[in-house]
Design a protein around this motif. Structure first.
Motif, mmCIF file in Angstrom:
data_model
loop_
_atom_site.group_PDB
_atom_site.id
_atom_site.type_symbol
_atom_site.label_atom_id
_atom_site.label_comp_id
_atom_site.label_asym_id
_atom_site.label_seq_id
_atom_site.Cartn_x
_atom_site.Cartn_y
_atom_site.Cartn_z
ATOM 1 N N ASP A 54 20.029 -56.386 16.168
ATOM 2 C CA ASP A 54 19.931 -57.422 15.334
ATOM 3 C C ASP A 54 21.103 -57.351 14.118
ATOM 4 N N VAL A 55 22.107 -56.346 14.481
ATOM 5 C CA VAL A 55 23.079 -56.239 13.265
ATOM 6 C C VAL A 55 23.970 -57.514 13.115
ATOM 7 N N ASP A 56 24.337 -57.566 11.924
ATOM 8 C CA ASP A 56 25.233 -58.705 11.611
ATOM 9 C C ASP A 56 26.549 -58.835 12.089
ATOM 10 N N PRO A 57 27.247 -59.591 12.732
ATOM 11 C CA PRO A 57 28.427 -59.668 13.395
ATOM 12 C C PRO A 57 29.580 -58.716 12.624
ATOM 13 N N ASP A 58 29.555 -59.105 11.273
ATOM 14 C CA ASP A 58 30.490 -58.420 10.682
ATOM 15 C C ASP A 58 30.217 -56.782 10.406
ATOM 16 N N ALA A 59 29.062 -56.566 10.422
ATOM 17 C CA ALA A 59 28.880 -54.926 10.302
ATOM 18 C C ALA A 59 28.797 -54.505 11.524
ATOM 19 N N LEU A 60 28.622 -55.120 12.561
ATOM 20 C CA LEU A 60 28.986 -54.463 13.857
ATOM 21 C C LEU A 60 30.413 -54.342 13.945
ATOM 22 N N ALA A 61 31.264 -55.247 13.800
ATOM 23 C CA ALA A 61 32.700 -55.039 13.851
ATOM 24 C C ALA A 61 33.187 -53.858 12.841
ATOM 25 N N ALA A 62 32.607 -53.756 11.712
ATOM 26 C CA ALA A 62 32.873 -52.809 10.938
ATOM 27 C C ALA A 62 32.276 -51.545 11.381
ATOM 28 N N ALA A 63 31.177 -51.149 12.051
ATOM 29 C CA ALA A 63 30.748 -50.271 12.689
ATOM 30 C C ALA A 63 31.874 -49.705 13.829
ATOM 31 N N ILE A 64 32.361 -50.482 14.619
ATOM 32 C CA ILE A 64 33.338 -50.285 15.592
ATOM 33 C C ILE A 64 34.444 -49.575 15.195
ATOM 34 N N ARG A 65 35.042 -50.330 14.166
ATOM 35 C CA ARG A 65 36.379 -49.718 13.177
ATOM 36 C C ARG A 65 35.992 -48.519 12.928
ATOM 37 N N ILE A 86 39.620 -56.589 17.851
ATOM 38 C CA ILE A 86 38.806 -55.899 18.787
ATOM 39 C C ILE A 86 38.889 -56.736 20.021
ATOM 40 N N GLU A 87 38.960 -56.093 21.166
ATOM 41 C CA GLU A 87 39.233 -56.735 22.614
ATOM 42 C C GLU A 87 37.990 -56.139 23.549
ATOM 43 N N VAL A 88 37.081 -56.872 24.024
ATOM 44 C CA VAL A 88 36.073 -56.437 24.939
ATOM 45 C C VAL A 88 36.810 -56.382 26.393
ATOM 46 N N VAL A 89 36.974 -55.226 26.886
ATOM 47 C CA VAL A 89 37.537 -55.076 28.008
ATOM 48 C C VAL A 89 36.844 -55.059 29.390
ATOM 49 N N MET A 95 52.083 -55.009 14.867
ATOM 50 C CA MET A 95 50.737 -55.040 14.776
ATOM 51 C C MET A 95 49.949 -54.140 15.729
ATOM 52 N N ALA A 96 49.087 -53.365 15.016
ATOM 53 C CA ALA A 96 48.435 -52.368 15.856
ATOM 54 C C ALA A 96 47.603 -53.069 17.311
ATOM 55 N N GLU A 97 47.484 -52.427 18.243
ATOM 56 C CA GLU A 97 46.806 -52.679 19.531
ATOM 57 C C GLU A 97 45.293 -52.603 18.951
ATOM 58 N N PRO A 98 44.708 -53.881 19.636
ATOM 59 C CA PRO A 98 43.103 -54.212 19.373
ATOM 60 C C PRO A 98 42.457 -53.059 19.914
ATOM 61 N N ILE A 99 41.216 -52.894 19.336
ATOM 62 C CA ILE A 99 40.372 -51.830 19.909
ATOM 63 C C ILE A 99 39.809 -51.974 21.121
ATOM 64 N N ARG A 100 39.775 -51.206 22.251
ATOM 65 C CA ARG A 100 39.286 -51.655 23.371
ATOM 66 C C ARG A 100 37.847 -51.139 23.319
ATOM 67 N N VAL A 101 36.836 -52.202 23.880
ATOM 68 C CA VAL A 101 35.640 -52.102 23.536
ATOM 69 C C VAL A 101 34.775 -52.341 25.105
ATOM 70 N N LEU A 102 34.023 -51.411 25.727
ATOM 71 C CA LEU A 102 33.217 -51.722 26.698
ATOM 72 C C LEU A 102 31.513 -51.884 26.298
ATOM 73 N N PHE A 108 30.154 -61.950 19.518
ATOM 74 C CA PHE A 108 30.261 -61.522 18.092
ATOM 75 C C PHE A 108 31.765 -61.030 17.954
ATOM 76 N N LEU A 109 32.193 -60.343 19.077
ATOM 77 C CA LEU A 109 33.288 -59.504 19.002
ATOM 78 C C LEU A 109 34.546 -60.422 19.322
ATOM 79 N N GLU A 110 34.602 -61.434 20.115
ATOM 80 C CA GLU A 110 35.649 -61.926 20.442
ATOM 81 C C GLU A 110 36.319 -62.873 19.483
ATOM 82 N N VAL A 111 35.741 -63.011 18.332
ATOM 83 C CA VAL A 111 36.511 -63.657 16.986
ATOM 84 C C VAL A 111 37.117 -62.612 16.381
ATOM 85 N N GLN A 112 36.997 -61.391 16.511
ATOM 86 C CA GLN A 112 37.740 -60.148 15.904
ATOM 87 C C GLN A 112 39.053 -60.165 16.470
ATOM 88 N N ASP A 113 39.949 -60.476 15.586
ATOM 89 C CA ASP A 113 41.401 -60.081 16.098
ATOM 90 C C ASP A 113 41.792 -58.615 16.331
#
Length: 213
Positions: A108-119, A30-33, A1-8, A23-28
């Motif tokens: 006001d971005v949708d949570p799923d759209a935010l996660a997709a943007a980060i990826r 993505i990790e808010v560091v 499994m790939a390492e999560p994307i580290r986000v600040l 929003f982000l803590e429910v994404q497998d």
């Protein structure tokens, strides 16, 4: 499994940071560091934590997001910066992109759209809305390297076209059957020959000069 994307997270409003974290803590993947309340702290935390992606507000007291972006570039920090702004702050997006941001989303971005943007930015893509791309093209036209396209090799023109399509170096390498190292060399040569600062400007140059499908 790939390492999560580290986000600040960098925003002067604690409520916004808390919302983004929720929003982000429910994404497998993505990790808010970490978090920071202004640009200066954001730069320091980025150097300490080495995140892969930074969610950055623009309008902050003290060191704002644009100054922080410039400082990160000076330091050679490899983090991809995704601007998080309000609809009424759209005028700040163009300077932020010119300072090195990889794209932007609204607060006001949708949570799923935010996660997709980060990826997406983590994968090397550039996120531009049509109105922002048009504004960037207008501002860059005077010094966009116009007339220098003839110095590019055929392979460099192929790479540039794929950059304009939003492809990452890895995707370009696969498409052209090259190594990522070779693609990076081509990208560096393109930026040098066209006197451009980054991939965003290169993509816009290619669009302006009809090098996209």
């Amino acid at each position: 499994m790939a390492e999560p994307i580290r986000v600040l997270l960098v925003d002067d409003h604690q409520v916004v940071r808390r919302g983004l974290r929720t929003f982000l803590e429910v994404q497998d993947d993505i990790e808010v560091v970490g978090e920071a309340a202004d640009g200066a702290e954001g730069v320091a935390r980025a150097e300490e934590l080495r995140p892969a992606v930074i969610l950055m507000d623009v309008l902050m007291p003290g060191t704002d997001g644009i100054d922080a972006l410039r400082r990160l570039r000076e330091l050679g920090n490899p983090a991809r910066v995704l601007i998080v702004t309000s609809f009424t702050e759209r005028r700040t997006v163009v300077p932020a992109l010119r300072a090195g941001a990889a794209g932007y989303v609204y607060k006001d971005v949708d949570p799923d759209a935010l996660a997709a943007a980060i990826r997406s930015v983590h994968a090397g893509h550039i996120l531009l809305q049509p109105e922002v791309a048009e504004a960037l093209l207008t501002q860059e036209e005077a010094n966009s390297g116009q007339g220098r396209g003839g110095s590019l090799t055929e392979r460099e023109r192929e790479v540039l076209g794929l950059i304009a399509d939003g492809r990452s170096n890895r995707e370009i390498a696969r498409a052209l059957v090259l190594s990522e190292k070779t693609v990076k060399t081509h990208v560096s040569n393109i930026l040098m020959k066209l006197d451009l600062a980054d991939r965003t400007q290169a993509a816009l140059w290619a669009v302006r000069h009809g090098m996209t499908d």
